[in-house]
Design an enzyme around this catalytic site. Structure first.
Site, PDB file in Angstrom:
ATOM      1  N   ARG A   1     -10.442   8.138   8.957  1.00 53.38           N
ATOM      2  CA  ARG A   1     -10.254   6.715   8.695  1.00 53.38           C
ATOM      3  C   ARG A   1      -9.980   6.035  10.029  1.00 53.38           C
ATOM      4  NH1 ARG A   1      -9.578   6.609   3.126  1.00 53.38           N
ATOM      5  NH2 ARG A   1      -8.408   8.359   2.227  1.00 53.38           N
TER       6      ARG A   1
ATOM      7  N   HIS B   1     -11.288  16.713   7.718  1.00 57.74           N
ATOM      8  CA  HIS B   1     -10.033  15.967   7.648  1.00 57.74           C
ATOM      9  C   HIS B   1      -9.164  16.191   8.884  1.00 57.74           C
ATOM     10  CE1 HIS B   1      -6.001  14.995   5.733  1.00 57.74           C
ATOM     11  NE2 HIS B   1      -6.717  13.970   5.367  1.00 57.74           N
TER      12      HIS B   1
ATOM     13  N   TYR C   1       3.053   4.490   9.194  1.00 50.73           N
ATOM     14  CA  TYR C   1       3.084   5.906   8.831  1.00 50.73           C
ATOM     15  C   TYR C   1       3.808   6.696   9.918  1.00 50.73           C
ATOM     16  CZ  TYR C   1      -0.571   5.347   5.214  1.00 50.73           C
ATOM     17  OH  TYR C   1      -1.283   4.990   4.104  1.00 50.73           O
TER      18      TYR C   1
ATOM     19  N   ARG D   1       7.102  14.322   0.358  1.00 52.16           N
ATOM     20  CA  ARG D   1       7.178  12.904   0.025  1.00 52.16           C
ATOM     21  C   ARG D   1       6.653  12.595  -1.376  1.00 52.16           C
ATOM     22  NH1 ARG D   1       2.949  10.217   2.703  1.00 52.16           N
ATOM     23  NH2 ARG D   1       1.900  10.139   0.700  1.00 52.16           N
TER      24      ARG D   1
ATOM     25  N   HIS E   1       4.520  10.852   6.718  1.00 51.57           N
ATOM     26  CA  HIS E   1       3.140  11.336   6.632  1.00 51.57           C
ATOM     27  C   HIS E   1       2.880  12.600   7.439  1.00 51.57           C
ATOM     28  CE1 HIS E   1      -1.369  10.940   7.120  1.00 51.57           C
ATOM     29  NE2 HIS E   1      -1.227  10.708   5.838  1.00 51.57           N
TER      30      HIS E   1
END
EC number: 2.7.4.1
Length: 721
Positions: free
Chosen positions: A386, A446, A479, A575, A603
């Site tokens: 992203r 990822h 984050y 989390r 994160h």
């Protein structure tokens, strides 16, 4: 391509305490996620937060639920409709999960309505009025009418609903209105639909000093007579649609880019998963709407509050700093400044870890910008999962390519809800001369990796950046993530193998330091957990600390259960979703699970293993990763697990970041054996890990600060700092 993956089941011996009923051993993934979102919603009730920040948490809880419905619930609906009886980790069928989810959703929706009612009253007292159902002063009324006629009427299109007009298509997340009308001239009845374009704001602010807002649907209803002159409005109602938004790609797709462009279009027309209606919706119009949009898999919700809670984010933009968290400016790493901004010189001297958002993400961008300008840099390789819609990282890669450097970008098209933006970036990069790779069809890339190859006196040197988060300019401000920079030759060689794996499908036969999924990351975690089990059985210190977003993988959970039964002390900061049950007698006595919800979104992914000595300590094995402990991350994604060997960085990650999370009492929720969470009592010495990192100086490349006492040293005693 054949990649060896180990079985998920624990094969190191019998695990005691496992019930015949899987629901007593594991927690349902979907219900665990809903429990997480309830913790988010609870922050909207936290009176210690400024008012607009509470509203932000309410908005986030709504946005989270929207995505949950569009992806997770849509997936279960699809399985149920196709007769797929794939059981969840706790033994529930798709239909059983849907039933449990819908019962929980009723409670959460009611809690959201109650919260909105409370916050709306408090906002009014603070001078921010939501005038949906209220009269406004003549001056404000005139301003609203002018705005409606000049800005709204030109972009909306009333559409009659009758046999001569096909029912209009309502897009995903679309908001619309139905009007039941009677024509004054002849008494004829007519139903009209007005779909609200996404270009219009969800909440309109009345011009002037007073902060008065009105939702766009209420504004249109208020001035409906100007859309339908000659008609009497007998009834109206606002509605909102959520559709199945998951994208499935067949492995034999010949053109991945074309396939994704087509899939994005299909997403917009997916099955209606949720239809949200106002509680006083006009009955005649409601009947038409349900007939046209609802199916067996559609969840129908009626609210006497606000439809589309996520839209409240518009109000948070109000310029009221007194109702928001005090501003915070991230620090630029001192280590880079000490080298006059030369990232390569700083990294060459010693590894560096950056803790976002407390330390600026700008250093990551500067690393790439410097590489783009440096005449000695010959190649840059970069993964992009992203990157956002205004990405300085993309611009740096384009600048490097335009200067003649060899630039490779691995663009992940399957980054959910970022597919379209990533396609646009891929086109921009290719036009600039960047070699764009789309990775695997059936796996997502990822891992967050940058690799810069530089020509120096003694030959080529590789500089690497590994992140636990995305290369995204917005999320990096909220984050908490780690950026790790190193020029370690072994890691550089491993990073090159990782890129070759993604770009050329060349599976690494052996890596020196990195573990890569789906090749050997799972095995590496298993090996480290098993080592702790062996140490515990041998009477040596044995402990595991981990910080993750989610823990759902049965193989990892069973391994942790086995470790607990061997006497390994396990502390987990999870989390979000956690399918493991902690503190269950005979099963997980020595496992403690907590979740931290606060100003920043936790994160980063970190693992620490005692390794036969007291933890924290010099012998503790520390790793950072892009992967959560989820089957998809370990089996179906390309991820990296990076060992932290440099003592300075090791101590920062272990004795600051991880330890501070374990010590937090002000923002922590503790999982109970039944799976429910309770807010931790702050205690006599409350400790807030976010405040600790915001108020203490950066340690990037300055590990001596701990020894010098420049930073409060943390110790594993509740509330101690």
């Amino acid at each position: 391509m054949a990649v060896t993956r180990s079985a998920e089941a624990y094969d190191g011996g019998e695990i005691s305490g496992i019930s015949d009923d899987p629901a007593e051993t594991y927690i349902n993934r979907e219900l665990s996620w809903l429990a997480f979102n309830e913790r988010v919603l609870a922050e909207a009730r936290n009176e210690n937060y400024p008012l607009l920040e509470r509203l932000r948490f309410l908005s986030i809880s709504g946005s989270n639920l929207d995505e949950f419905m569009m992806i997770r619930v849509a997936g279960l609906v699809g399985q149920a409709q196709r007769g797929i009886d794939r059981l969840s980790i706790d033994g529930l069928s798709p239909a059983q999960q849907l039933s449990a989810i819908r019962n929980t959703l009723k409670r959460i929706n009611a809690e959201q309505r109650e919260c909105w009612s409370e916050l709306r009253g408090l906002l009014d007292e603070a001078g921010i009025t939501i005038a949906d159902n209220r009269r406004v002063e003549p001056e404000s009324y005139t301003s609203l009418k002018t705005y409606f006629l000049d800005e709204v009427v030109p972009v909306i299109t009333p559409q009659a609903l009758d046999p001569a007009h096909p029912f209009p298509f309502v897009s995903n997340e679309g908001v619309g209105l139905l009007f039941n009308l009677t024509r004054a001239s002849d008494g004829a009845r007519l139903v009209e639909m007005v779909l609200i374009p996404s270009a219009l704001p969800r909440f309109v602010r009345v011009p002037g000093e007073k902060a008065i807002y009105i939702s766009i649907e209420s504004l249109i209803c208020r001035f409906a007579k100007h859309i339908f002159p000659g008609f009497k409005v007998e009834g109206d109602g606002a509605f909102r649609v959520l559709r199945d938004s998951d994208i499935e790609i067949e492995e034999e797709a010949e053109d991945l880019v074309r396939t994704f462009r087509s899939a994005i279009q299909r997403r917009r027309r997916g099955q209606v998963i949720q239809l949200e209606l106002e509680h006083d919706f006009d009955p005649v119009s409601e009947e038409i709407l349900l007939e046209q949009l609802s199916t067996q898999g559609t969840t129908i919700t009626k609210t006497d509050g606000l439809i589309g809670v996520a839209g409240l984010s518009d109000i948070i933009a109000e310029d009221r700093p007194d109702l928001k968290f005090s501003s915070y400016s991230p620090r630029y790493p001192e280590r880079i400044l000490e080298h006059d901004g030369d990232c390569f010189a700083a990294i060459r001297e010693k590894d560096i870890v950056i803790h976002h958002p407390y330390e600026s993400f700008e250093v990551v961008v500067d690393f790439l910008r410097q590489a783009a300008k440096d005449p000695d840099v010959v190649a840059i390789k970069q993964t992009l999962y992203r990157a956002g819609d205004q990405s300085p990282v993309i611009m740096a890669l384009i600048a490097a390519a335009e200067r003649g450097k060899s630039v490779t970008a691995v663009v992940e098209l399957k980054a959910r809800f970022d597919e379209e933006q990533n396609l646009l970036w891929a086109s921009e990069l290719e036009r600039a001369g960047v070699q764009v790779i789309y990775g695997f069809v059936d796996w997502k890339t990822h891992a967050k990796v940058s690799m810069v190859v530089r020509r120096e006196e003694k030959g080529f040197r590789t500089y690497c950046h590994f992140g636990t988060g995305n290369y995204h300019p917005v999320t990096t401000k909220i984050y908490t993530d780690l950026s790790y920079f190193t020029a370690d030759p072994k890691i550089g060689r491993d990073a090159a193998k990782l890129f070759n794996f993604v770009t050329g499908y060349v599976e690494p036969r052996k890596t020196g330091l990195l573990a890569i999924s789906p090749i050997d990351l799972r095995e590496k975690l298993y090996m480290r957990i098993d080592r702790e089990i062996e140490n515990a059985k041998a009477g040596q210190p044995a402990a595991i600390w981990a910080k993750l977003n989610s823990l759902t993988d049965k193989g990892v959970i069973d391994r942790l259960y086995a470790a607990s039964q061997a006497g390994v002390e396990i502390q987990l900061v999870i989390r979000g979703i956690c399918c493991l049950r902690s503190g269950v007698e005979g099963l997980s006595d020595s496992i403690r699970v907590k979740s931290i919800i606060g100003r920043f979104l936790e994160h980063s992914r970190i693992w620490a293993f005692a390794n036969g000595a007291e933890i924290p300590g010099d012998r503790t094995k520390v790793y950072i990763s892009s992967a959560d402990a989820m089957s998809r991350n370990l089996n179906r994604r390309v991820e990296a697990l990076v060992p932290i060997r440099n003592k300075t960085v090791h101590d920062q990650v272990l004795e600051q970041v991880l330890l501070a999370n374990l010590l937090d009492t002000e923002q922590s929720w503790v999982q109970q054996p039944g799976g429910e969470y309770t807010r931790m009592e702050p205690g006599e010495k409350p400790f807030n890990c976010h405040r600790y990192f915001m108020t203490n100086p950066s340690l990037s490349g300055r590990g001596g600060s701990l020894e010098a006492g420049d930073v409060p040293k943390l110790a594993l005693r509740k509330g101690a700092a």
